[in-house]
Each structure stands twice: as structure tokens, then as C-alpha cells.
Design a protein around this motif. Structure first.
Motif: not given
Length: 245
Positions: A1-15
Motif C-alpha cells: 500500500m502506498t502512503d498517501r500524504t495530504e495537507t490542509i489549511h483552515l481557520p482555527r475556528a473551524e477545528l
């Protein structure tokens, strides 16, 4: 299985609460002296968060406070980096660096006034090395004295943000409740001290093992990016697994 790396940036208030718990668990795994209350208070001061995930599991994150201030009567826009950690398993991935650069470039649209600066605190040489890898001009550095105007700006921003916890003569912030890197994150690999940037960091911040933070400053412009920094921008446009919301 190939590792899947992803990033996301979001407003802190939406955590979500679950995302915050993941962040706290990752941070406390690699830093000693982290309490839930301290983490929550630090996070509440920030307005953006970047997540690095591998196979849907959080392996890194960085928190950001973007704000505007005035220095000597002129406006300035500032990116202040808060808690940042990458698990050792993801050290070889450029994904978080790529996402961070893309995020601050995008935030410039919302903070257009004056020059644009990155105020960085670091107690680890790996974070400090981010500067020479991706930015042409930054301070402090081993191969050039800090211009007086830039030193005044750094002192102003650090005093404004950290008050008496900032020691201007040393360029160090010493928090009342410091976070200390745990093994193996705090271990300097054999041969790394020969790197002039690493050697300079250790000389300037001898208390890094106790959580002392070296204050650094760079101007955030595309013209100030190194060739490696420019590749981060080019790669970002071709990376479907990175996104914001």
C-alpha cells in the motif's frame, strides 16, 4: 500500500474537538511540559492551522497568527508561527513546508498593508534550518550581521508579543512554562554540527534543550525565496492532495 500524504489549511475556528485532541496528542508526544490548558490557550491566540496527514493520520501541524501592527509609524503585516511539530516518520516529506509557504502567500491577500514579515520562534535546529533552505535573507544568521533597522523591528515585534519574556540582548524568548523537545526530536545527528547554520543556532541558543526560543525574522516576498522555495510554489500547483477550506 502506498502512503498517501495530504495537507490542509483552515481557520482555527473551524477545528473540531477531535482535530484539536489529535494536535495535542502529537505535540505532547514530542514536547515535554505541554499541558492541555497551555495548548488550548496558545491555539486560541492563532487564526490559522496547517495539518499534515499520512494515510488520514495526523503526523504534523503548524499554527499561525496573522496580524497587522505599526512600526515607527508605518503599517506592517506579520505571520507569527505558533506550535509546530512534524513526527520523525514525516521528516523526509516537503509537504508541510510546501503547504506553509502556500498558506502565507494566500494570507497576504487578507493582510496587504505594509511589508510582510515572518516572526519565528524556534527551540529546534530543524525549524531554524527552514530559513536558509527556503529564504535568501533572514536574521539572525552566521554569515551576515543583522542590519540595525531589522534588529529594531525584531526587537519591537518580540517585545510587543512577549513582553518581559523576551531578552533583547540575547535575542531569546524564555517562556515561564517552556516546552522542551523530547528524544529523538531534540537529538542532533552526528555530523550536523558541522553545518554552519546548525552550529550558529546552537551558539545563539545554548538553552534550546531547556525550551529557550531563538527569535528570527524574514521578509515574506517571492523575491526572497531561494530556488528551493520557488520549487515549493511550483510543486504546489501540481499537488491535488493539498487543499484549503
Amino acid at each position: 500500500m502506498t502512503d498517501r500524504t495530504e495537507t490542509i489549511h483552515l481557520p482555527r475556528a473551524e477545528l473540531s474537538a477531535g482535530q484539536q485532541n489529535e494536535m495535542f496528542e502529537l505535540l505532547s508526544k514530542h514536547f515535554a511540559g505541554v499541558t492541555s490548558a497551555q495548548f488550548e490557550a496558545d491555539l486560541a491566540e492563532k487564526n490559522w492551522v496547517i495539518h499534515l496527514k499520512r494515510n488520514s493520520r495526523l503526523v504534523g501541524f503548524s499554527t499561525i497568527l496573522a496580524y497587522q501592527t505599526f512600526f515607527e509609524g508605518e503599517p506592517a503585516s506579520v505571520i507569527y508561527s505558533g506550535d509546530t511539530i512534524v513526527a520523525p516518520e514525516a521528516w523526509n516529506s516537503p509537504a508541510l513546508s510546501r503547504a506553509w509557504i502556500a498558506c502565507v502567500r494566500e494570507l497576504r491577500k487578507s493582510y496587504p498593508r505594509g511589508k510582510y514579515y515572518w516572526l519565528l520562534l524556534t527551540s529546534g535546529f530543524r525549524t531554524y534550518r527552514f530559513l536558509p533552505v527556503f529564504w535568501r535573507e533572514f536574521y539572525p544568521r552566521f554569515d551576515a550581521p543583522m542590519p540595525l533597522e531589522r534588529k529594531h523591528l525584531l526587537n519591537f515585534l518580540a517585545n510587543e508579543r512577549f513582553g518581559i519574556q523576551y531578552e533583547a540582548e540575547r535575542g531569546i524568548v524564555r517562556f515561564n512554562r517552556p516546552q522542551q523537545l523530547r528524544d529523538p526530536v531534540n537529538v542532533i545527528p552526528a555530523g550536523k554540527e558541522a553545518d554552519p547554520h546548525v552550529s550558529f543556532f546552537l551558539e545563539q541558543n545554548p538553552g534550546h534543550v531547556s525550551g529557550d526560543e531563538l527569535v528570527c525574522l524574514t521578509e515574506l516576498t517571492d523575491e526572497n525565496l531561494t530556488p528551493a522555495g520557488r520549487r515549493m510554489i511550483a510543486a504546489r500547483t501540481d499537488e491535488p492532495s493539498s487543499h484549503s477550506r
